[in-house]
Design a protein around this motif. Structure first.
Motif, PDB file in Angstrom:
ATOM      1  N   ILE A   1      93.692  30.788  53.858  1.00 59.59           N
ATOM      2  CA  ILE A   1      95.059  31.233  54.113  1.00 59.59           C
ATOM      3  C   ILE A   1      95.991  30.034  54.233  1.00 59.59           C
ATOM      4  O   ILE A   1      97.118  30.047  53.750  1.00 59.59           O
ATOM      5  N   LEU A   2      95.488  28.958  54.842  1.00 61.42           N
ATOM      6  CA  LEU A   2      96.326  27.776  54.969  1.00 61.42           C
ATOM      7  C   LEU A   2      96.431  27.042  53.637  1.00 61.42           C
ATOM      8  O   LEU A   2      97.477  26.526  53.263  1.00 61.42           O
TER       9      LEU A   2
ATOM     10  N   PRO B   1      99.943  27.379  46.124  1.00 65.91           N
ATOM     11  CA  PRO B   1      99.914  28.823  45.894  1.00 65.91           C
ATOM     12  C   PRO B   1      99.237  29.190  44.570  1.00 65.91           C
ATOM     13  O   PRO B   1      98.820  30.303  44.393  1.00 65.91           O
TER      14      PRO B   1
ATOM     15  N   ILE C   1      96.403  28.158  50.678  1.00 58.41           N
ATOM     16  CA  ILE C   1      97.274  28.785  49.703  1.00 58.41           C
ATOM     17  C   ILE C   1      98.738  28.449  49.981  1.00 58.41           C
ATOM     18  O   ILE C   1      99.593  28.539  49.109  1.00 58.41           O
ATOM     19  N   GLN C   2      99.021  27.995  51.208  1.00 57.79           N
ATOM     20  CA  GLN C   2     100.367  27.519  51.508  1.00 57.79           C
ATOM     21  C   GLN C   2     100.709  26.318  50.657  1.00 57.79           C
ATOM     22  O   GLN C   2     101.784  26.185  50.110  1.00 57.79           O
ATOM     23  N   ARG C   3      99.744  25.404  50.624  1.00 54.42           N
ATOM     24  CA  ARG C   3      99.988  24.133  49.953  1.00 54.42           C
ATOM     25  C   ARG C   3     100.000  24.341  48.441  1.00 54.42           C
ATOM     26  O   ARG C   3     100.812  23.793  47.736  1.00 54.42           O
TER      27      ARG C   3
END
Ligand SMILES: Nc1ncnc2c1ncn2[C@@H]1O[C@H](COP(=O)(O)OP(=O)(O)OP(=O)(O)O)[C@@H](O)[C@H]1O
Ligand SMILES: [Mg+2]
Lengths: 261, 536, 374
Positions: free
Chosen positions: B516-517, B523, B519-521
């Motif tokens: 989840i984290l 996408p 995919i922030q960086r």
């Protein structure tokens, strides 16, 4: 070429009449340079046409100005020194830079009037979006814009049912209703009939002076009709700049358009 | 059992170096001494028999130890009773014609018992049976007996089999470590450190504790060095073991995820029924094995080879049908596609549950895939997992070749990069979609073949891998084969490395949170396609 | 855009209100012998459906309106449920099997000596209620902020919402999390001093859920009519374009997302006392996907659709899992396929289409108005 200020003391532009200032903007995709150290200066109230063969970097330039693409290097300043590269799409739009995309993008499932309302609410806060109504002034602005782009009769029609040309006008209307300082139009007459093209040229002439306009076009006939200053882009750089006639007779431009061997 | 004893005796007679005549005579005399029952005289007699080399020495001594060596009061003749109760002649091992009531077991005491154990230990060291010798060495290693040192050295001198030699050497070192001179202890410790195992570590540590206080510092240093060396090697081995488990998990994930990555890349849709393609492949494996059992029992070991194409075809056909029947009708609506394929996954699971049964089906591991290899001592890699890793890599390379070098591959790449452009260039995208989907599903089916070897074949099989497959696709990036490859292996290894530290469940939670984290960086995944197509 | 009924939102609310009142009327006013009498034991069942309906309305806010398909809304529902469950556990007090004055049974069973810090305060209803709102709301906010800020959307977003609820499920399965592990929280005795199993309490809970549903619908109706509602449609069909118009799409999405999470949490909080248990299976990804099918069956981006869908699908589930349990998964799976293939607008969509336009069924699937250049 226009005189471009070389130094920017205090991050400010020297000349107050300059609305948009691009210098040394480079964008590369996997090593391929879509923009190669591009420089461009626009004055307040100016109408500028930009031409160039496919892939010259015209759309990419608009992407950079509107915050969609971040350049690898370069300077982009707006209105006396606002650094556009530090802002996102929303913030840039709120500064008064509106853009019509090459592919018409209106909201098909909203009516024509609703599309304009949506545009007018661009800067609204969340609370206002939740509770707010349009003021009379805004309603009036929508009416005026509908008249301007010639869609007054179709205001209750779903945008998805409009013809291609009408959608282009609606998209221009969505920009105008925001009363932007700078309007960027990416190929506004692509796919239009001759009559529609003429009508669009007329529309742009009416806007001249009220907004600063940048029109990207391939259609040389249309470009002549606009009769504005032309910038020719090629391989991410400015190849030539000047009045239509001068540009069209420039041997370098001719070579680019007629093909090299 | 009796037959076995006879056979063993016969074998021993053939294989063991023939006892010399005087040894045989001495052994027979010693037997009479045993029958006499004088405890003090029995000890040397046991030694005589053990050293004599007669084939019956081992059964007799073991019988004496177990209270099955009988003496006839009248003439001090000696007989052997089998654990089943049959009475045998000692020398020939043939059934004896005696009256059982006249026989009495020869009694021994604890001292003799120890002597006997030692003697038996060295006797088995000389056994013609390799496994018996190995077992004897292991036993001595576990409980070092100083009296066994001599026979052990003798055995070491004549042993030819390298594995047995190593076992003897280890046992000898263990004996020396506990009972030798300080110098010998140090040497033994250094030798033992060459074959690190938890047992060796325990022995070394015990020996270190048992060192007398006044021993010379060189010995202490040698033992400490050996302990440190074993500890490091053990940690390394453990890491290698975990790493290998991670790689093998990763290769299973690769097989499960790669089809997902390809279809996601080409069509931009997530197939929630992808896990069921894996499940179908595993059931195909089971069915093919059942068919072999019924019609070709001789070739049962090779049923997996037939199962792979069968699984590919079954899952591929299912994938093709899903694409044609549902997904192609939902073109441009990826979220609805996700829901519809979830519905298909429910239906497929339930169909298998009702049609074949909810209980686990067993797929037998063929003999050529069982067992393990030991590339370095102490590192046991199970053969089936090695085969799975190789298999996954082979499938991956095949797919890579297909995408790189065939017409379909070219079309797949074209559609992945820019569907509309591909269309205008005359590529029939619906056909490419259907074929890609069938291909991706087929590979998932092949993944099912591999999974049937390490997991239960049940209707839920696909569900347990689908979430991990999604994670692989997200980490690896859309439509990027190498990204998927690295994503799968990384995820497998990270999962296994986290397991001992954080526990399996917590490890998984950590991976999910990392996702989840992450995919922030990025996408678009770790190895995202870049370009205009990726922007849309 | 579905606009039927939008002109008469008040009427719609009254209609739903009357339907909600049907249960107490049939239960209390119709005499017991009558064929129309509703037995006491069925009241919590309908209460459960109402809670599901609220959950469906919550999901529709983000999916139907804003195009964000969450496959993890069960997580918010379950978190709200756990917060309520913790209050109900603390209410048991010394009446547990182990008669410990403070610790719930499962903690005594695990040999815990004292209450974990995060159980403090749950003996008070207002605190628990605040947590019912805050916990799902905060999780929704943080998760949404992380996801929307980096512009994760479409199937990617769906997958990570699924990962979220899956991770929570695994976490809540662990005994040392302190939420009862596998078994969850159960054996509740009373709520606000009322015995939880008494018919009167149950009817009260039912009515409270009905009020929550009406509130949720009112919020949904208002949102649809507000400029924000239109912006959400615009975001669904072309987020990039909305950004170039100067809309802060991140804030708009985050707002409905968090609002939806809070609604889901409230639904969960009313669900738990009516079914008498909350356990980690509520976090399972499959449970979350099922919510999407309620909405899809009823009709996305409509007011009544989610409510209708929640009642129909769950009613069918109750009936089929009793009558022919092995068929239920076929029916559920079939619903997913059929609704997406042939009923993209759900049941309400059919009704809407009938008297109005000529052939709107042929309307093409909305092509996302992507703002890509060149
Ligand atoms: N996101 C992207 N990734 C990779 N390459 C890109 C990307 N966007 C643009 N390009 C490339 O950059 C070059 C310039 O593109 P751009 O769209 O700016 O051209 P253009 O002048 O607008 O052309 P046209 O007249 O066809 O619209 C092209 O070669 C294009 O393929
Ligand atoms: Mg362009």
């Amino acid at each position: 070429m226009a005189e471009t200020p070389r130094t920017l003391p205090g991050g400010r532009l020297l000349e107050p009449q300059i609305l948009l200032y691009l210098d040394g903007v480079t964008v590369s995709f996997d090593g391929f340079k879509a923009l190669d150290s591009l420089s461009l200066v626009l004055e307040e109230g100016e109408l500028r046409t930009i031409i160039g063969p496919n892939g010259a970097g015209k759309t990419t330039m608009m992407d950079v100005i509107t915050g969609k693409t971040r350049p690898d290097s370069g300077t982009v300043l707006f209105q006396g020194g606002i650094d556009l590269l530090s802002l996102d799409e929303t913030a840039i739009a709120r500064l008064g830079i509106g853009r019509k995309f090459q592919k018409p993008t209106v909201f098909d499932r909203l009516t024509v009037a609703e599309n304009l309302e949506l545009a007018i609410q661009g800067g609204w806060s969340l609370a206002r979006l939740l509770a707010g109504r349009l003021e009379a002034a805004a309603e009036e602005r929508i009416e005026r814009t509908l008249e301007t782009v010639g869609l007054a009769e179709l205001r209750a029609e779903e945008a998805g049912r409009l013809s291609h040309g009408q959608r282009q006008w609606l998209e221009i209307g969505m920009l105008l209703v925001q009363e932007p300082r700078l309007v960027l139009l990416d190929e506004p007459v692509a796919g239009m009939s001759d009559a529609e093209t003429a009508k669009t040229a007329e529309l742009i002439h009416r806007l001249e002076g009220r907004h600063t306009l940048v029109v990207v076009e391939h259609d040389m006939h249309f470009v002549r009709e606009l009769g504005a200053k032309v910038t020719v882009l090629h391989e991410g750089r400015v190849l030539a700049e000047g009045p239509v006639d001068a540009v069209q007779s420039d041997p370098a431009v001719v070579e680019v358009y007629l093909g090299r061997s | 059992m009796r037959l076995l004893l006879v056979l063993l005796a016969l074998l021993a007679a053939i294989a063991a170096p023939p006892a010399r005549a005087q040894d045989e005579a001495a052994a027979r005399e010693a037997l009479a001494v045993l029958a006499a029952g004088n405890l003090d005289a029995m000890e040397p007699a046991i030694g005589t028999i053990a050293r004599s080399g007669v084939p019956w020495a081992e059964p007799v001594l073991r019988g004496l130890l177990d209270g099955r060596l009988l003496a006839r009061q009248a003439d001090r003749a000696v007989f052997l009773r089998t654990p089943e109760g049959a009475i045998l002649e000692v020398a020939s091992g043939a059934p004896a014609e005696v009256e059982a009531r006249a026989l009495r077991p020869i009694r021994i005491n604890n001292r003799l018992r120890r002597t006997l154990e030692g003697a038996l230990g060295s006797l088995t060291l000389a056994s013609p049976d390799r496994t018996v010798r190995l077992a004897a060495a292991e036993k001595l290693f576990a409980r070092p007996d100083p009296s066994a040192l001599e026979p052990l050295e003798a055995a070491l001198a004549r042993e030819a089999d390298p594995a047995v030699r190593a076992a003897f050497a280890r046992a000898r070192a263990a004996v020396l470590l506990d009972h030798g001179e300080p110098g010998a202890r140090a040497e033994a410790a250094t030798g033992l450190a060459e074959s690190p195992s938890p047992a060796v570590l325990g022995k070394l540590q015990a020996a270190r504790r048992a060192l007398p206080a006044d021993v010379d510092p060189a010995t202490v240093a040698a033992l400490d060095a050996a302990i440190a060396r074993v500890e490091t090697r053990l940690r390394l081995l453990e890491f290698a073991q975990t790493f290998f488990q991670g790689v093998s998990l990763g290769s299973v994930l690769l097989l499960a995820a790669i089809g997902l990555a390809v279809t996601f890349g080409v069509m931009g849709v997530i197939n929630m029924a992808h896990g069921e393609m894996v499940m179908l492949g595993a059931y195909a494996t089971w069915a093919v094995q059942q068919a072999f059992r019924a019609f070709l029992p001789g070739a049962l070991d090779w049923s997996l080879l037939a199962a792979a194409p069968a699984a590919f075809l079954l899952a591929g056909a299912a994938g093709w049908a899903i694409e044609r029947g549902v997904i192609s009708r939902l073109y441009g609506r990826p979220l609805e596609t996700l829901l519809a394929t979830f519905g298909i996954s429910l239906i497929l699971q339930q169909a298998v549950r009702l049609g074949i049964g909810a209980t686990n089906r067993e797929v037998v591991t063929p003999s050529w895939m069982s067992g393990f290899v030991e590339p370095v001592p102490g590192l046991a890699l199970t053969t089936n997992r090695i085969v799975i890793v190789l298999f996954a890599v082979a499938v991956f390379l095949l797919l890579l070749a297909l995408v790189r070098a065939t017409r379909l591959g070219l079309e797949i790449r074209a559609v992945t990069q820019n569907r509309r452009m591909a269309e205008t260039m005359g590529i029939r995208t619906p056909r490419v979609d259907a074929l890609t989907f069938a291909l991706g599903s087929g590979i998932a089916g092949i993944g099912g073949v591999a999974l049937s070897q390490i997991d239960n074949v049940s209707p839920n099989l696909g569900q347990s891998y689908i979430v991990d497959s999604f994670i692989v696709v997200v980490f690896g990036g859309v439509g990027n084969l190498w990204g998927t490859f690295l994503g799968a292996l990384t995820l497998g290894v990270v999962n296994k490395l986290l397991e001992p530290v954080a526990g399996a469940v917590l490890g998984k939670i950590l991976v999910l949170l990392a996702l989840i984290l992450f995919i922030q960086r990025r996408p678009q995944g770790l190895f995202a396609l870049r370009g205009r197509a990726a922007e849309a | 855009m579905a606009r039927a009924g939008l002109g008469r939102p008040a009427l719609l609310l009254v209609l739903v209100g009357c339907a909600v009142l049907l249960v107490p009327v049939l239960n209390r006013l119709v005499p017991e012998g009558s064929a129309f009498h509703l037995e006491d034991r069925l009241v919590p069942l309908f209460g459960k459906y109402l809670a599901y309906a609220v959950l469906a309305v919550a999901l529709d806010l983000v999916w139907g309106r804003a195009g964000i398909l969450s496959l993890g809304h069960g997580a918010f529902f379950a978190l709200g449920g756990y917060a309520m469950g913790m209050y109900l556990m603390r209410q048991i007090g010394p009446r547990g099997v182990y008669a410990h004055p403070v610790l719930p049974d499962f903690m005594v069973f695990l040999n815990w000596q004292e209450l974990p810090w995060y159980w403090y305060g749950f003996d008070r209803f207002p605190f628990a209620l605040a947590m019912v709102v805050l916990v799902p709301g905060a999780l929704g906010f943080v998760f949404g902020w992380l996801a929307f800020r980096s512009r994760v959307s479409g199937v990617y977003l769906s997958i990570i919402t699924q990962a979220l609820t899956y991770a929570l499920m695994l976490a809540f399965f662990r005994n040392d999390m302190g939420f009862g592990g596998n078994n969850g929280l159960t054996d509740f005795k009373d709520i606000l001093g009322f015995p939880i199993a008494s018919p009167d309490t149950r009817l009260g809970l039912y009515l409270a859920t009905g009020v929550l549903l009406l509130l949720a619908l009112a919020v949904a109706i208002h949102l649809r009519r507000s400029p924000l509602g239109r912006l959400l449609v615009a975001i669904r069909d072309g987020e990039a374009r909305a950004r170039f118009l100067g809309h802060d799409t991140l804030r708009a999405k985050l707002f409905v997302w968090t609002l939806s999470a809070v609604l889901a949490g409230l639904a969960g909080a009313l669900y738990v006392p009516q079914v008498g248990i909350i356990n980690p299976s509520e976090f399972s990804p499959a449970a979350s996907i099922e919510i999407a099918i309620w909405v899809a069956v009823g009709g996305r981006d409509t007011i009544l659709g989610p409510v209708l869908g929640a009642f129909l699908v769950n009613g069918m589930k109750t009936w089929l899992t009793g009558a022919a349990p092995e068929l239920w998964l076929f029916v559920l799976g079939g619903l997913f396929v059929l609704v997406t293939l042939v009923l993209p607008k759900g049941l309400v969509g059919i009704v809407e289409l009938l008297p109005r336009r000529r052939a709107p069924a042929a309307e093409p699937a909305p092509r996302p108005a992507e703002a890509t250049g060149g």
